[in-house]
Design a protein around this motif. Structure first.
Motif, PDB file in Angstrom:
ATOM      1  N   ASN A  15      50.647  -8.846  -7.089  1.00  0.00           N
ATOM      2  CA  ASN A  15      49.737  -9.759  -6.407  1.00  0.00           C
ATOM      3  C   ASN A  15      48.519  -9.038  -5.849  1.00  0.00           C
ATOM      4  O   ASN A  15      47.418  -9.601  -5.778  1.00  0.00           O
ATOM      5  N   GLN A  16      48.709  -7.784  -5.457  1.00  0.00           N
ATOM      6  CA  GLN A  16      47.612  -7.021  -4.861  1.00  0.00           C
ATOM      7  C   GLN A  16      46.758  -6.299  -5.893  1.00  0.00           C
ATOM      8  O   GLN A  16      45.553  -6.115  -5.673  1.00  0.00           O
ATOM      9  N   VAL A  17      47.345  -5.861  -7.013  1.00  0.00           N
ATOM     10  CA  VAL A  17      46.596  -4.938  -7.880  1.00  0.00           C
ATOM     11  C   VAL A  17      46.389  -5.407  -9.316  1.00  0.00           C
ATOM     12  O   VAL A  17      45.595  -4.799 -10.043  1.00  0.00           O
ATOM     13  N   ALA A  18      47.065  -6.449  -9.765  1.00  0.00           N
ATOM     14  CA  ALA A  18      46.952  -6.850 -11.172  1.00  0.00           C
ATOM     15  C   ALA A  18      45.507  -7.156 -11.562  1.00  0.00           C
ATOM     16  O   ALA A  18      45.093  -6.905 -12.710  1.00  0.00           O
ATOM     17  N   SER A  19      44.714  -7.646 -10.629  1.00  0.00           N
ATOM     18  CA  SER A  19      43.321  -7.987 -10.944  1.00  0.00           C
ATOM     19  C   SER A  19      42.483  -6.767 -11.319  1.00  0.00           C
ATOM     20  O   SER A  19      41.429  -6.904 -11.945  1.00  0.00           O
ATOM     21  N   LEU A  20      42.941  -5.571 -10.960  1.00  0.00           N
ATOM     22  CA  LEU A  20      42.216  -4.357 -11.329  1.00  0.00           C
ATOM     23  C   LEU A  20      42.220  -4.127 -12.835  1.00  0.00           C
ATOM     24  O   LEU A  20      41.388  -3.372 -13.352  1.00  0.00           O
ATOM     25  N   TYR A  21      43.165  -4.761 -13.529  1.00  0.00           N
ATOM     26  CA  TYR A  21      43.367  -4.471 -14.949  1.00  0.00           C
ATOM     27  C   TYR A  21      43.168  -5.710 -15.820  1.00  0.00           C
ATOM     28  O   TYR A  21      43.684  -5.784 -16.928  1.00  0.00           O
ATOM     29  N   GLY A  22      42.407  -6.667 -15.320  1.00  0.00           N
ATOM     30  CA  GLY A  22      42.134  -7.881 -16.085  1.00  0.00           C
ATOM     31  C   GLY A  22      41.475  -7.564 -17.417  1.00  0.00           C
ATOM     32  O   GLY A  22      40.501  -6.808 -17.482  1.00  0.00           O
ATOM     33  N   GLY A  23      42.024  -8.132 -18.502  1.00  0.00           N
ATOM     34  CA  GLY A  23      41.466  -7.927 -19.833  1.00  0.00           C
ATOM     35  C   GLY A  23      41.871  -6.637 -20.509  1.00  0.00           C
ATOM     36  O   GLY A  23      41.504  -6.410 -21.673  1.00  0.00           O
ATOM     37  N   MET A  24      42.641  -5.802 -19.828  1.00  0.00           N
ATOM     38  CA  MET A  24      43.071  -4.533 -20.426  1.00  0.00           C
ATOM     39  C   MET A  24      44.399  -4.703 -21.156  1.00  0.00           C
ATOM     40  O   MET A  24      45.277  -5.448 -20.701  1.00  0.00           O
ATOM     41  N   ASP A  25      44.546  -4.023 -22.259  1.00  0.00           N
ATOM     42  CA  ASP A  25      45.816  -3.979 -22.988  1.00  0.00           C
ATOM     43  C   ASP A  25      46.664  -2.896 -22.327  1.00  0.00           C
ATOM     44  O   ASP A  25      46.440  -1.705 -22.533  1.00  0.00           O
ATOM     45  N   LEU A  26      47.662  -3.310 -21.537  1.00  0.00           N
ATOM     46  CA  LEU A  26      48.426  -2.354 -20.764  1.00  0.00           C
ATOM     47  C   LEU A  26      49.450  -1.595 -21.593  1.00  0.00           C
ATOM     48  O   LEU A  26      50.113  -0.697 -21.071  1.00  0.00           O
ATOM     49  N   ARG A  27      49.585  -1.944 -22.859  1.00  0.00           N
ATOM     50  CA  ARG A  27      50.381  -1.109 -23.764  1.00  0.00           C
ATOM     51  C   ARG A  27      49.544   0.062 -24.282  1.00  0.00           C
ATOM     52  O   ARG A  27      50.058   1.164 -24.493  1.00  0.00           O
ATOM     53  N   ARG A  28      48.282  -0.208 -24.495  1.00  0.00           N
ATOM     54  CA  ARG A  28      47.379   0.867 -24.930  1.00  0.00           C
ATOM     55  C   ARG A  28      46.984   1.753 -23.759  1.00  0.00           C
ATOM     56  O   ARG A  28      46.972   2.988 -23.870  1.00  0.00           O
ATOM     57  N   TYR A  29      46.656   1.120 -22.648  1.00  0.00           N
ATOM     58  CA  TYR A  29      46.288   1.866 -21.444  1.00  0.00           C
ATOM     59  C   TYR A  29      47.514   1.963 -20.548  1.00  0.00           C
ATOM     60  O   TYR A  29      47.609   1.275 -19.541  1.00  0.00           O
ATOM     61  N   PHE A  30      48.432   2.799 -20.962  1.00  0.00           N
ATOM     62  CA  PHE A  30      49.730   2.880 -20.274  1.00  0.00           C
ATOM     63  C   PHE A  30      49.723   3.990 -19.218  1.00  0.00           C
ATOM     64  O   PHE A  30      48.840   4.833 -19.206  1.00  0.00           O
TER      65      PHE A  30
END
Length: 309
Positions: free
Chosen positions: A294-309
């Motif tokens: 809830n606090q930090v997910a917005s920092l990574y909007g639009g990012m592929d978190l499998r690629r940017y792991f």
């Protein structure tokens, strides 16, 4: 030889440091305490003693903390040894006072801080954070510290600064050789570093930070795996390009720059779907961003978190 994974070690199997500290360590620590009695509390912060009243933080979890014994005797601090018990046994290899922290790079006001200076930057808070290790175990730790953002404001980051690099103390004469390309280097994106959850810790359980936990000052980023938390920091650099961190050098396919806790992306050697909280027998499900989504997910909007792991 039987090799046991860290997640399989129960709290009852963690040896109390009092039983295995060497006489040499005892004498070293006793000398530090004698010196502490003769100097102001701020100067001797890293040696021992209470931090005094701490402000309670609304950012703390309500979960009960892990036992102090486990937090201070089951550690990853490879400069002091690669076994979990080694750091507490080898505290004499790092002297946390006197200490200086350089803040440099793309800043308008580069500066070197002593511990006294750092303790005056912002009121110390107690923040009880969930912490998750990439190896599959977790703890709840009551840190004492202040937001990294308070330090960054003092040096005025320049517009071209995009990342923050952290460099840990390393003494080739006393610390572990091999394993990694020393000194230990970690990094955050500038917006991650300025996030309110990102903490510079100077203590835990209301007392000065023990050596084995990263004295006298370390980084705490609770939504990331524990290896992001650089210990015994001597330099912070603001830079334009993404830093090449120590674990990325050692294993780029295993340790990504972002290291956000993600139950859907396994480490090649460990599942991240579940974790074992030290002090519990049953495993529990790993929460995205370690429960801080809830606090930090917005920092990574639009990012592929499998690629940017």
């Amino acid at each position: 030889m039987l090799i046991r994974r860290p997640a399989d070690i129960l709290p009852s199997e963690i040896t109390d440091p009092a039983h295995y500290r060497s006489r040499r360590q005892f004498m070293t620590q006793a000398s530090a305490l004698t010196l502490a009695a003769a100097l102001p509390a701020s100067v001797t912060h890293a040696a021992a003693g209470s931090l005094g009243p701490l402000a309670a933080s609304p950012l703390s979890t309500t979960e009960p903390p892990t036992s102090r014994r486990a937090v201070t005797s089951y550690n990853n601090f490879y400069e002091l040894g690669t076994d979990k018990a080694d750091p507490a046994e080898n505290t004499f290899r790092l002297k946390p006072a006197p200490w200086q922290l350089r803040v440099e790079g793309l800043v308008n006001k580069p500066r070197t801080f002593g511990i006294d200076d750092l303790l005056k930057l912002a009121p110390l808070e107690e923040r009880i954070y969930r912490m998750r290790c990439v190896e599959g175990w977790s703890m709840v730790i009551p840190w004492a510290g202040f937001p990294l953002a308070a330090l960054l404001r003092q040096v005025e980051p320049q517009g071209s600064a995009r990342y923050v690099e952290f460099v840990s103390h390393y003494d080739r004469a006393t610390m572990t050789r091999g394993v990694l390309d020393w000194p230990y280097v970690e990094g955050l994106r500038l917006d991650e570093a300025q996030h309110p959850l990102t903490l510079l810790a100077v203590g835990l359980f209301g007392e000065a930070l023990p050596v084995q936990n990263g004295a006298p000052i370390r980084l705490v980023v609770p939504w990331k795996y524990g290896f992001k938390g650089a210990k015994s920091i001597v330099a912070i650099r603001l830079v334009e390009k993404q830093p090449l961190t120590a674990w990325m050098k050692a294993g780029p396919s295993e340790y990504g720059f972002y290291a956000n806790v993600n139950p859907e992306v396994d480490h090649p050697r460990w599942s991240q779907a579940t974790e074992r909280r030290i002090g519990e027998f049953a495993k529990r499900k790993t929460l995205p961003f370690n429960g801080y989504a809830n606090q930090v997910a917005s920092l990574y909007g639009g990012m592929d978190l499998r690629r940017y792991f």
